[in-house]
Write a protein that holds these residues in place. Structure first.
Motif, mmCIF file in Angstrom:
data_model
loop_
_atom_site.group_PDB
_atom_site.id
_atom_site.type_symbol
_atom_site.label_atom_id
_atom_site.label_comp_id
_atom_site.label_asym_id
_atom_site.label_seq_id
_atom_site.Cartn_x
_atom_site.Cartn_y
_atom_site.Cartn_z
ATOM 1 N N GLU A 213 0.901 -1.087 -0.026
ATOM 2 C CA GLU A 213 0.002 -0.054 0.008
ATOM 3 C C GLU A 213 0.870 1.144 0.064
ATOM 4 O OE1 GLU A 213 -2.339 -0.688 3.399
ATOM 5 O OE2 GLU A 213 -3.808 -1.965 2.473
ATOM 6 N N ASP A 216 2.203 1.560 -3.497
ATOM 7 C CA ASP A 216 1.384 1.980 -4.640
ATOM 8 C C ASP A 216 0.933 3.455 -4.364
ATOM 9 O OD1 ASP A 216 -0.700 1.484 -6.549
ATOM 10 O OD2 ASP A 216 -1.958 1.955 -5.120
ATOM 11 N N SER A 217 1.034 3.898 -2.834
ATOM 12 C CA SER A 217 0.470 5.333 -2.859
ATOM 13 C C SER A 217 1.595 6.442 -3.269
ATOM 14 C CB SER A 217 0.641 5.707 -1.377
ATOM 15 O OG SER A 217 0.149 6.876 -0.892
ATOM 16 N N MET A 219 3.655 5.449 -5.686
ATOM 17 C CA MET A 219 3.695 5.532 -7.200
ATOM 18 C C MET A 219 2.625 6.372 -7.853
ATOM 19 S SD MET A 219 4.893 1.696 -8.401
ATOM 20 C CE MET A 219 3.856 0.785 -7.273
ATOM 21 N N LYS A 220 1.502 6.467 -7.232
ATOM 22 C CA LYS A 220 0.367 7.441 -7.324
ATOM 23 C C LYS A 220 0.692 8.904 -7.418
ATOM 24 C CE LYS A 220 -3.371 4.113 -6.641
ATOM 25 N NZ LYS A 220 -4.498 3.637 -5.966
ATOM 26 N N PRO A 223 3.970 9.035 -10.587
ATOM 27 C CA PRO A 223 4.011 8.096 -11.431
ATOM 28 C C PRO A 223 5.539 8.145 -12.315
ATOM 29 C CG PRO A 223 2.064 9.480 -11.669
ATOM 30 C CD PRO A 223 2.631 9.947 -10.479
#
Length: 308
Positions: A213, A216-217, A219-220, A223
């Motif tokens: 998580e 992912d956070s 990478m958001k 990007p």
């Protein structure tokens, strides 16, 4: 030279808090690379992980060796396996105007270590002996050192009248901060500026989910396409220079030792460190993929797939 001070930066190796990004940050970078590699070429990812797992029995890893192995180089410090400690940092001096002295160069550093691991993994001639140990060691150290080089206090150390022998990458630079285990500048930045907590291998199922998580956070937030110009830079010397500049401009900024860490400092620092984690993860993925493409020929891939 008046007031000459001969500084051996090797002394940093004796400071236990010099571990970069602690374990959580390292595993976040490795988890970003894990996601990227599995998406781009799962076959090559599996071959890298197979090599990494050769030393799994000499670690605390259980189910997620690729990610957990990112902290293996630091875990070995617990048994005084410190022969490679200088590989973890490149302490380019941040010199304040009031400093008078001389600073010795560091013979081996993190850029040197990365380049040596790349040389080993790029060498594809078949030796007369089983080279699995060297390959596993090299993959593991590369996972770790690419994380280290993106921690700005592993690319800098301050020299001043207050710190004539250097502040040891911020370890001696005390701060006024609410977290007791973050009482110096280095520890604050090892903790990703007090984000993501402290997670250690072996990872439980919940911790594996948390690391995912966090990755992912990040990478958001950043990007790949938003930082692609940085990711395309492949020279570790430039990576170290970026981290050094970040240390000068953000980490040390206008702080004085003993200063209180403000909410504004935390906000700016967290933004900077999250970009470093993202860029470090993308660069790690690309470096590993490039090496794997050189290392594993089509015949080796077929042979390994048939034997698995």
């Amino acid at each position: 030279m008046k007031g000459a001070i001969f500084t051996l930066i090797l002394v940093l190796a004796c400071i236990s808090s010099s571990y970069a990004f602690w374990s959580t940050g390292h595993m976040i970078i490795s988890r970003i690379a894990y996601e990227q590699l599995k998406e781009k070429n799962e076959t090559l990812y599996n071959l890298i992980e197979e090599d990494i797992k050769l030393l799994q029995e000499f670690s605390v890893e259980v189910n997620h060796s690729f990610v957990e192995a990112a902290i293996w180089a630091d875990d070995n410090k617990e048994i005084a396996f410190n022969q490679f400690t200088e590989w973890h940092y490149a302490n380019t001096p941040v010199i304040l105007p009031d400093f008078e002295g001389e600073i010795l160069s560091q013979p081996q550093n993190v850029t040197w270590g990365i380049n040596e691991m790349v040389k080993t993994l790029s060498y594809t001639k078949t030796p007369k002996f089983n080279n699995s140990l060297a390959l596993s060691f090299s993959w593991r150290y590369l996972l770790h050192l690419i994380g280290d080089i993106h921690q700005p206090l592993h690319a800098s150390t301050m020299f001043s009248a207050q710190f004539p022998d250097g502040d040891m990458g911020g370890n001696l630079f005390m701060i006024d901060y609410e977290a007791e285990d973050m009482n110096n500048l280095h520890s604050l930045w090892d903790a990703s500026v007090d984000q993501y907590g402290s997670i250690w291998a072996p990872l439980s199922d919940d911790e594996w989910t948390s690391i995912g998580e966090f990755a992912d956070s990040i990478m958001k937030m950043y990007p790949r396409e938003s930082v692609q110009a940085r990711v395309d830079i492949t020279d570790p010397r430039v990576w170290a220079k970026e981290s050094f500049n970040l240390a000068k401009e953000v980490v040390y900024s206008d702080l004085k030792s003993g200063d209180k860490i403000t909410p504004e400092y935390l906000k700016i620092g967290r933004k900077a460190v999250n970009e470093q984690l993202a860029v470090g993860g993308y660069r790690l993925a690309d470096a590993l993929l490039n090496l794997a493409q050189k290392r594993y020929s089509e015949s080796i891939i077929k042979q390994k797939l048939q034997s698995s």
